[in-house]
Design a protein around this motif. Structure first.
Motif, mmCIF file in Angstrom:
data_model
loop_
_atom_site.group_PDB
_atom_site.id
_atom_site.type_symbol
_atom_site.label_atom_id
_atom_site.label_comp_id
_atom_site.label_asym_id
_atom_site.label_seq_id
_atom_site.Cartn_x
_atom_site.Cartn_y
_atom_site.Cartn_z
ATOM 1 N N ASN A 126 0.741 -1.242 -0.253
ATOM 2 C CA ASN A 126 0.040 0.178 -0.018
ATOM 3 C C ASN A 126 0.698 1.240 -0.176
ATOM 4 O O ASN A 126 0.020 2.029 -0.349
ATOM 5 N N GLU A 186 -9.117 -3.051 -8.518
ATOM 6 C CA GLU A 186 -7.751 -2.924 -8.898
ATOM 7 C C GLU A 186 -7.168 -0.998 -8.769
ATOM 8 O O GLU A 186 -6.418 -0.585 -8.028
ATOM 9 N N ALA A 187 -8.470 -0.337 -9.125
ATOM 10 C CA ALA A 187 -8.439 1.002 -9.012
ATOM 11 C C ALA A 187 -8.114 1.932 -7.497
ATOM 12 O O ALA A 187 -7.345 2.272 -7.573
ATOM 13 N N ALA A 188 -9.125 0.948 -6.600
ATOM 14 C CA ALA A 188 -8.642 1.047 -5.265
ATOM 15 C C ALA A 188 -7.404 1.440 -4.844
ATOM 16 O O ALA A 188 -7.062 1.725 -4.488
ATOM 17 N N ARG A 189 -7.036 -0.280 -5.129
ATOM 18 C CA ARG A 189 -5.430 -0.306 -4.551
ATOM 19 C C ARG A 189 -4.875 0.359 -4.745
ATOM 20 O O ARG A 189 -3.426 0.623 -4.111
ATOM 21 N N SER A 190 -4.085 0.335 -6.224
ATOM 22 C CA SER A 190 -3.640 1.035 -6.834
ATOM 23 C C SER A 190 -3.342 2.445 -5.720
ATOM 24 O O SER A 190 -2.343 3.299 -6.340
ATOM 25 N N LEU A 191 -4.064 3.049 -5.544
ATOM 26 C CA LEU A 191 -4.405 4.813 -4.582
ATOM 27 C C LEU A 191 -4.208 4.652 -3.850
ATOM 28 O O LEU A 191 -3.886 5.184 -2.977
ATOM 29 N N GLY A 192 -3.214 3.018 -3.369
ATOM 30 C CA GLY A 192 -2.809 3.373 -1.234
ATOM 31 C C GLY A 192 -4.283 2.121 -0.892
ATOM 32 O O GLY A 192 -3.600 2.231 -0.087
ATOM 33 N N MET A 193 -5.447 2.393 -1.735
ATOM 34 C CA MET A 193 -6.400 2.010 -0.600
ATOM 35 C C MET A 193 -5.353 0.155 0.227
ATOM 36 O O MET A 193 -5.726 -0.537 -0.427
ATOM 37 N N SER A 194 -5.745 0.340 1.382
ATOM 38 C CA SER A 194 -5.834 -1.285 1.595
ATOM 39 C C SER A 194 -7.557 -1.882 1.596
ATOM 40 O O SER A 194 -8.494 -1.473 0.883
ATOM 41 N N PHE A 239 -6.042 3.875 -15.581
ATOM 42 C CA PHE A 239 -6.094 2.691 -16.624
ATOM 43 C C PHE A 239 -6.999 3.051 -17.547
ATOM 44 O O PHE A 239 -7.073 3.843 -18.176
#
Lengths: 177, 269
Positions: free
Chosen positions: A80, B172-180, A90
């Motif tokens: 994270n 994937e988008a949420a995780r890519s923003l650094g969210m757990s 994307f």
């Protein structure tokens, strides 16, 4: 080329297989701070796979990737933390349909970066002005065109103020004005 | 076997056939003319019969009607308490079913398989009578727990399907923003899945309300139990159970209507 000597992204001898298909074949690449790198290739040549492996959306089979000093594919790395610093836009945008344009930008800023709502709002407004969709801040992405959605996705990634930013087909739907 | 094909109808060609059979009453949609009128006939018919019986044959029908409301309240109490518990159990079961952790996934899947394979009535007996040897739960608590455990398994499948219906790119988008994973679930996936989940949850609510009549066996004074009490004292079995059936019918029809209105609202948004 940048004058900075520190590579922010180091890709070293990376292999990736999808079954028997070799998507990444011994790829090595150093990207330095401030540098802009464009990867061009026919469809299916592994461009997206390479970018997705930079923040571990895709696991690699051999080699290593180091982003900002973190070994991305090491299980012990807090992924994270890495992802906060790697902006990702994307191919299919993946904007959040249940959030307004504004909240799309604010969400990760407040949840991940722990910015106050005021600070996040300021950064969001600035970026939305830059990408030219200030009149759509309260709209849901469903009401936006493809190009507008992409601009939201770009602004969303930049709002995190990441150290590096990856984007697949960044200009696919953007027609220069 | 010959391949079955739609007629050359461009609309039908794109239509996916979906067979959905639930144990709740059918949820009427505006377009579904047959069902819509059937709902009206059933609803107003039931009301008319209740009114007719209560007024014209007030003895015993009016007396029965006066005796039942306590039971209706208990029926709703059991249903609401059980559904709230079942939702919580269902959320965790659904998350467990999509978990990559083998142990968690195994436990969740086993729970669903076991519960779905045992009749609700048997589960009720088990918790109240069989487990009564170790813990002495009051009838009401046993009833609520048994219903919640049973419906939690079904809810789990609804949650799982709802979460899986959200495109992978969202996570994937949420995780890519650094969210757990948890942050992404709470802020991105579950709010979207909620829309898909709500109508089937409404269906389960109606089904649970009907199944709650089973708890009358544990001496919980729900609608059915109240009816039985009245009938066995006055020997008016036909009259009492007619009234009980009509009251259940009116309640479930109203609820299914509410679910359909909710579903329509969601589709508009």
């Amino acid at each position: 080329m940048s004058t900075s000597s520190k590579a922010i992204v180091r890709i070293q001898n990376v292999y990736k297989f999808f079954g028997t298909l070799k998507a990444l074949d011994n790829v090595s690449l150093d990207i330095y701070d401030g540098e802009k790198v464009v990867i061009i290739g026919p469809s299916g040549s592994g461009k997206s796979t390479l970018l997705r492996s930079i923040n571990r959306l895709e696991k690699i089979d051999a080699g290593q990737i180091i982003v900002d000093g973190y070994s991305v594919h090491d299980e012990k790395t807090d992924i994270n933390k890495v992802r906060e610093e790697v902006g990702m836009v994307f191919q299919s945008f993946n904007v959040f349909p249940h959030k307004t344009v504004f909240d799309n930008l604010n969400l990760a800023q407040t949840v991940v970066r722990k910015r106050s709502k005021g600070d996040a709002t300021k950064i969001s407004m600035e970026l939305l002005k830059k990408v030219g969709i200030t009149d759509k801040v309260d709209q849901y992405p469903g009401k936006l065109s493809g190009g507008q959605q992409q601009r939201v996705a770009i602004a969303r990634a930049l709002a995190m103020k990441p150290k590096s930013c990856c984007s697949t087909s960044p200009h696919r739907r953007l027609i220069p004005k | 076997m010959a391949e079955i094909k739609y007629k050359q109808d461009p609309v039908a060609e794109h239509k996916k056939t979906v067979i959905a059979v639930t144990d709740g009453p059918a949820i009427p949609r505006r377009k579904d003319v047959g069902l819509f009128t059937a709902w009206r006939v059933a609803f107003f018919g039931a009301l008319a019969i209740i009114a007719y019986l209560a007024i014209v044959h007030s003895d015993p029908y009016w007396k029965i009607l006066q005796f039942l409301p306590d039971g209706i309240l208990v029926t709703f109490q059991v249903t609401i308490e059980a559904i709230v518990l079942a939702l919580i159990i269902g959320l965790f079961t659904g998350l467990g079913r999509i978990s990559k952790n083998r142990i968690i996934n195994g436990i969740a899947s086993l729970y669903v398989e076991v519960i779905r394979g045992i009749p609700l009535l048997v589960q009720l007996f088990y918790i109240y009578f069989a487990l009564g040897r170790f813990v002495n739960l009051p009838a009401m608590a046993s009833a609520v727990i048994a219903m919640a455990v049973c419906y939690g398994a079904y809810m789990g499948e609804i949650f799982r399907a709802g979460i899986e219906s959200i495109p992978r790119g969202q996570m994937e988008a949420a995780r890519s923003l650094g969210m757990s994973y948890q942050q992404a679930m709470i802020h991105v996936i579950l709010p979207q899945a909620f829309k898909t989940i709500l109508p089937p949850v409404g269906n389960e609510f109606v089904a649970l309300l009907k199944d709650s009549s089973l708890v009358s066996i544990l001496a919980v004074s729900d609608l059915l139990r109240r009816g039985r009490e009245f009938a066995s004292e006055s020997f008016t079995y036909f009259e009492t159970y007619t009234m009980v059936a009509l009251v259940y019918l009116v309640i479930t029809l109203v609820l299914s209507k509410l679910v359909s209105i909710m579903e329509e609202r969601i589709n508009v948004d």
